[in-house]
Write an enzyme that holds these catalytic residues in place. Structure first.
Site, mmCIF file in Angstrom:
data_model
loop_
_atom_site.group_PDB
_atom_site.id
_atom_site.type_symbol
_atom_site.label_atom_id
_atom_site.label_comp_id
_atom_site.label_asym_id
_atom_site.label_seq_id
_atom_site.Cartn_x
_atom_site.Cartn_y
_atom_site.Cartn_z
ATOM 1 C CB ALA A 236 110.079 74.603 -8.804
ATOM 2 N N GLY B 155 107.621 72.081 -4.827
ATOM 3 C CA GLY B 155 108.982 71.804 -4.371
ATOM 4 C C GLY B 155 109.184 72.204 -2.920
ATOM 5 C CD GLU C 163 108.375 67.652 -4.950
ATOM 6 O OE1 GLU C 163 108.712 68.700 -5.526
ATOM 7 O OE2 GLU C 163 108.282 66.557 -5.535
ATOM 8 C CD GLU D 234 104.442 70.092 -7.626
ATOM 9 O OE1 GLU D 234 103.333 69.851 -7.098
ATOM 10 O OE2 GLU D 234 105.492 70.214 -6.983
HETATM 11 N N1 CAA Z 1 107.873 80.709 -9.089
HETATM 12 C C1 CAA Z 1 108.118 81.966 -9.534
HETATM 13 N N2 CAA Z 1 107.328 83.013 -9.228
HETATM 14 C C2 CAA Z 1 106.273 82.800 -8.457
HETATM 15 C C3 CAA Z 1 105.954 81.526 -7.946
HETATM 16 C C4 CAA Z 1 106.825 80.448 -8.293
HETATM 17 N N3 CAA Z 1 106.626 79.210 -7.832
HETATM 18 N N4 CAA Z 1 104.832 81.613 -7.212
HETATM 19 C C5 CAA Z 1 104.457 82.909 -7.227
HETATM 20 N N5 CAA Z 1 105.326 83.619 -7.975
HETATM 21 C C6 CAA Z 1 105.299 85.072 -8.219
HETATM 22 C C7 CAA Z 1 104.053 85.518 -8.944
HETATM 23 O O1 CAA Z 1 104.208 85.440 -10.340
HETATM 24 C C8 CAA Z 1 103.916 86.946 -8.471
HETATM 25 O O2 CAA Z 1 104.844 87.719 -9.190
HETATM 26 P P1 CAA Z 1 104.507 89.239 -9.598
HETATM 27 O O3 CAA Z 1 104.279 89.940 -8.298
HETATM 28 O O4 CAA Z 1 105.698 89.659 -10.347
HETATM 29 O O5 CAA Z 1 103.268 89.134 -10.428
HETATM 30 C C9 CAA Z 1 104.419 86.887 -7.024
HETATM 31 O O6 CAA Z 1 105.202 85.695 -6.947
HETATM 32 C C10 CAA Z 1 103.320 86.809 -5.984
HETATM 33 O O7 CAA Z 1 102.432 85.755 -6.338
HETATM 34 P P2 CAA Z 1 100.841 85.905 -6.205
HETATM 35 O O8 CAA Z 1 100.404 87.201 -6.779
HETATM 36 O O9 CAA Z 1 100.244 84.663 -6.744
HETATM 37 O O10 CAA Z 1 100.694 85.974 -4.609
HETATM 38 P P3 CAA Z 1 99.592 85.331 -3.663
HETATM 39 O O11 CAA Z 1 99.945 85.729 -2.297
HETATM 40 O O12 CAA Z 1 98.227 85.602 -4.194
HETATM 41 O O13 CAA Z 1 99.797 83.728 -3.794
HETATM 42 C C11 CAA Z 1 100.985 81.671 -3.825
HETATM 43 C C12 CAA Z 1 100.960 83.136 -3.335
HETATM 44 C C13 CAA Z 1 99.889 80.856 -3.143
HETATM 45 C C14 CAA Z 1 102.333 81.092 -3.461
HETATM 46 C C15 CAA Z 1 100.772 81.623 -5.350
HETATM 47 O O14 CAA Z 1 101.654 82.535 -5.972
HETATM 48 C C16 CAA Z 1 100.986 80.294 -5.981
HETATM 49 O O15 CAA Z 1 100.100 79.465 -5.959
HETATM 50 N N6 CAA Z 1 102.188 80.078 -6.587
HETATM 51 C C17 CAA Z 1 102.497 78.892 -7.302
HETATM 52 C C18 CAA Z 1 102.800 77.766 -6.368
HETATM 53 C C19 CAA Z 1 103.125 76.535 -7.151
HETATM 54 O O16 CAA Z 1 102.460 76.167 -8.086
HETATM 55 N N7 CAA Z 1 104.203 75.873 -6.702
HETATM 56 C C20 CAA Z 1 104.620 74.686 -7.339
HETATM 57 C C21 CAA Z 1 105.641 75.055 -8.330
HETATM 58 S S1 CAA Z 1 106.054 73.679 -9.329
HETATM 59 C C22 CAA Z 1 107.167 72.790 -8.451
HETATM 60 O O17 CAA Z 1 107.467 73.070 -7.347
HETATM 61 C C23 CAA Z 1 107.698 71.665 -9.297
HETATM 62 C C24 CAA Z 1 108.617 70.745 -8.673
HETATM 63 O O18 CAA Z 1 108.260 69.839 -7.986
HETATM 64 C C25 CAA Z 1 110.033 70.860 -8.998
#
Ligand code: CAA
Ligand code: NAI
Length: 696
Positions: A63, A102, A105, A125
């Site tokens: 998400a 998500g 999912e 999450e």
């Molecule tokens: N939403 C918005 N922005 C996100 C994001 C997300 N889910 N994931 C990463 N970003 C952004 C970061 O803030 C970063 O932004 P900036 O460049 O402006 O700082 C950019 O994307 C790149 O991210 P990273 O620097 O972390 O890049 P990476 O290559 O080291 O890692 C990643 C990539 C593994 C995807 C890591 O970013 C990560 O773990 N992201 C979160 C993933 C996550 O937790 N997903 C679950 C979300 S909750 C959900 O999905 C709930 C639901 O069921 C509805």
């Protein structure tokens, strides 16, 4: 802005590309695009299958976390995934990069899943204080079994493609380099074989004993003490077994909403973004770091050996300098021992270990071997005299442009830099113990440090997989300076009537990994004692100086390493040291303090108020760039509970007025220790928060 979701129909197959850089998060526009694509597929009768894939570096990473806390906008993700699952033709998810949250999912809502070998999967999450709220807790147990799902969802860990295949999360692994083509050829094969949609929600989950849930709850109550999300994850997965699919989804939604509204969710998401924001330092914006391949480390004790290992594990060449042949051999043993630990834990192969020791690491007593190093990190005794001697030598030996760094915990980096003819190349790189494990690196920028040297510090941190925080020069920089203040608040609570053991217990209950007195025992009481002696000549006579820790040191009790400190260590156990109580009673009597009972909440309030107050000074003086830099420091170097987001986030949560009122209340007892920071007073007067400063 280009379209985040593109639909094309090719060979009777609907190909849906998600293009929402950087990580293809499920922002509102992506949900809208996917919804429209599936509406279009439903309208057409020439579509025999659909493929969803992510362009660029990844499938959907989850998400859009930036939308959390804002009013949700339709289409909602659970409904969208139900719509994907309900599609009348087979839907293939073609997966690469990270299919997280998500994103996974969505893949679980598809009917068939194919992935490249490097793809990674997970429902992280829980690490953001929520749970998979779009069917993840209902579909994963159906596909991979309840026990697998419980572990994956409550840990939030990433799962590799092989493991995902074995568990039934995906159907196939493919080497096809072109992700779109990988999905298309699978879809063509499915059409040819007459395969039908295969809905995860139709699968009946395999029953398990109720003990499985009880055990998970008990384990999490210990491992994730104080946290709501892991417990709600268990409840949601339990619902997958006990309820029909639609009711299970509704149950998941209710549990998700509860978490969404929690302070813990806000704190964990703050921590997520703060750890990314902290690398955004204006003075290095667009500045090219210097090249690093060879590192010099001076001193092979606790820190030097850990720093060397940290560098060796990321493929850097390391030369370690010690005082004489005996110390060189001791340092070699220290380094080998830590690396062997990695071999034992299966993190490093024996061959890799041998190769590192043979080809990447050398230890020597000859400073001249540092002539080719790109960065030299000094980790000798914490003495200005010794450090000055070392930096004078480095100035004479190191090549032009080499970065000269000190790992000092407290000392003045400007004074150290002044010993060289190249202060622009000198910086503090403050690692935390054990340096090969702890994620924090304070990058201490001195008055004359060149921006590309600061940029090199950040680049090195990234290479070492550490979180770097920029700090200015002062006694103790960000973390240790704040620590010395909240430690004094702990001592103040003890002099007023609490025991060190009550203080430790209150703070562990608050969520700290360990109490402060147990931590000093672990670090060695002699370290704090040496600092207190060093600062004694400049101590303000108005300070109520707590002496009980000095009494322990004078008796030769330095904590764990001597078997006794605040606690007594024997047979692997730890019990309170009764001698401490005697020392404290004597000190109270000498100071004329009548002990009173200090409630647990007051202990926490004192400790937190001291931490926040000094942190406010640190921000106001520019030692930390923003409040979030303080939070990242305390979270990654000092065991502050992540689910509270750091001291500044905590302050915003409880309200800055309350923190100020606490300080004013404690000042009635000791108005030297408890002087409100001007920044805190100003923010309260203006009705602002620390978060306002982060966003300024
Ligand atoms: N939403 C918005 N922005 C996100 C994001 C997300 N889910 N994931 C990463 N970003 C952004 C970061 O803030 C970063 O932004 P900036 O460049 O402006 O700082 C950019 O994307 C790149 O991210 P990273 O620097 O972390 O890049 P990476 O290559 O080291 O890692 C990643 C990539 C593994 C995807 C890591 O970013 C990560 O773990 N992201 C979160 C993933 C996550 O937790 N997903 C679950 C979300 S909750 C959900 O999905 C709930 C639901 O069921 C509805
Ligand atoms: P230590 O006492 O374990 O190791 C210091 C090493 O430096 C010894 O092996 C000693 O032989 C060597 N040494 C001394 N003078 C030398 C010289 N002139 N040339 C080459 N080697 C020399 O100390 P520790 O704990 O590793 O601390 C080192 C530095 O790191 C200090 O500045 C300390 O403040 C800082 N630090 C310590 C932390 C800790 O938790 N121990 C945490 C963060 C920083």
């Amino acid at each position: 802005m280009s379209d985040p979701v593109l639909l094309e129909i090719t060979d009777d197959i609907a190909v849906i590309a998600i293009a929402n850089p950087p990580v293809n998060a499920l922002s509102h526009s992506v949900r809208q695009g996917l919804d429209a694509a599936f509406a279009e597929i439903a309208r057409r009768d020439d579509v025999k299958a659909a493929v969803i894939y992510g362009t660029d570096r990844t499938f959907i990473a989850g998400a859009d976390i930036r939308e959390f806390g804002k009013p949700p906008q339709e289409p909602f993700l659970p409904d969208l995934i139900n719509r994907i699952e309900a599609c009348a033709v087979p839907v293939v998810a073609a997966l690469h990069g990270t299919a997280l949250g998500g994103g996974l999912e969505v893949a679980l809502g598809a009917h068939y899943r194919i992935a490249v070998p490097s793809a990674r999967f997970g429902l992280p999450e829980v690490t953001l204080g929520i749970l998979p709220g779009a069917g993840g807790t209902q579909r994963l147990p159906r596909l991979a079994g309840v026990e697998f799902a419980l572990e994956a969802i409550t840990s939030g860990r990433q799962i590799g493609a092989e493991e995902a295949l074995a568990a039934g999360v995906i159907d196939r692994i493919s080497d096809t380099a072109d992700i779109r083509e990988m999905g298309l050829s699978y879809a063509r094969e499915l059409i040819a074989s007459g395969a039908q949609p295969r809905r995860t929600s139709d699968i009946a989950p395999e029953p398990v004993s109720p003990d499985v849930f009880e055990q998970a709850r008990a384990k999490l109550a210990k491992k994730a003490r104080g946290q709501l999300a892991p417990q709600n994850c268990v409840k949601a997965v339990e619902g997958a077994l006990s309820l029909p699919f639609a009711e299970g989804l509704a149950n998941e939604r209710a549990l998700f909403q509860e978490l969404m509204e929690s302070d813990q969710r806000a704190a964990l998401i703050h921590a997520f973004f703060a750890e990314r924001q902290v690398a955004k330092v204006p003075e290095i914006n667009g500045v090219e770091p210097r090249a690093i391949s060879r590192i010099g480390v001076i001193g092979g004790g606790t820190m030097g050996a850990g720093i060397a290992v940290s560098a060796l594990l990321t493929g850097l060449q390391v030369t370690l300098i010690e005082r004489d042949a005996e110390a060189v051999s001791r340092a070699e043993t220290n380094v080998a021992k830590i690396l062997q630990g990695s071999v034992k834990r299966g993190k490093l192969t024996q061959e890799k270990f041998d190769a590192i020791m043979r080809e990447a690491f050398e230890a020597s007593a000859e400073y001249a071997t540092l002539a080719t190093a790109d960065v030299v990190i000094e980790a000798v005794f914490e003495s200005m005299e010794v450090k000055k001697e070392v930096f004078t030598k480095l100035d004479a030996i190191c090549k032009p442009g080499a970065v000269l760094a000190s790992n000092t915990s407290y000392l003045d980096v400007n004074e150290i830099a002044a010993m060289t003819t190249r202060p622009q190349d000198v910086i503090g790189l403050h690692f935390f113990s054990p340096a090969h494990v702890m994620r924090l690196l304070e990058i201490v920028v001195a008055d004359e440090t060149a921006p590309d040297v600061t940029a090199t510090g950040f680049a090195l941190a990234k290479r070492l997989k550490k979180v770097a925080v920029r700090a200015g020069v002062c006694d103790g920089f960000i973390g240790n300076r704040i620590l010395s203040h909240y430690r004094k608040a702990g001592d103040g609570a003890v002099l007023a009537g609490a025991s060190p053991f009550e203080v430790d217990r209150a703070l562990v209950n608050f969520g700290l990994a360990m109490g402060p007195y147990a931590v000093s025992d672990l670090a060695g009481l002699d370290i704090g004692w040496a600092t207190r002696k060093r600062l004694a000549p400049t101590r303000d006579p108005r300070e109520v100086y707590a002496e009980f820790a000095d009494r322990l040191c004078e008796a030769g009790h330095f904590g764990r390493k001597t078997g006794k400190g605040f606690y007594v260590y024997d047979d692997g156990g730890q019990t309170p040291n009764a001698e401490v109580i005697d020392h404290i009673a004597e000190e109270r009597a000498a100071k004329g303090i009548a002990a009173r009972e200090i409630p647990e909440q007051e202990i926490v309030d004192r400790y937190m108020a001291a931490m926040i107050n000094e942190a406010a000074r640190v921000v106001e003086e520019g030692i930390a760039l923003r409040p979030l830099d303080v939070d990242v420091t305390l979270l990654n170097g000092y065991g502050f509970p992540r689910w509270r987001g750091g001291p500044m986030q905590y302050a915003d949560t409880v309200g800055l007025e309350k923190v100020l009122a606490d300080i004013e209340r404690f000042a009635q007892e000791d108005d030297f220790l408890w002087q409100p920071a001007p920044l805190l007073k100003r923010l309260v007067a203006e009705g602002k928060t620390f978060a306002d400063l982060n966003n300024a």
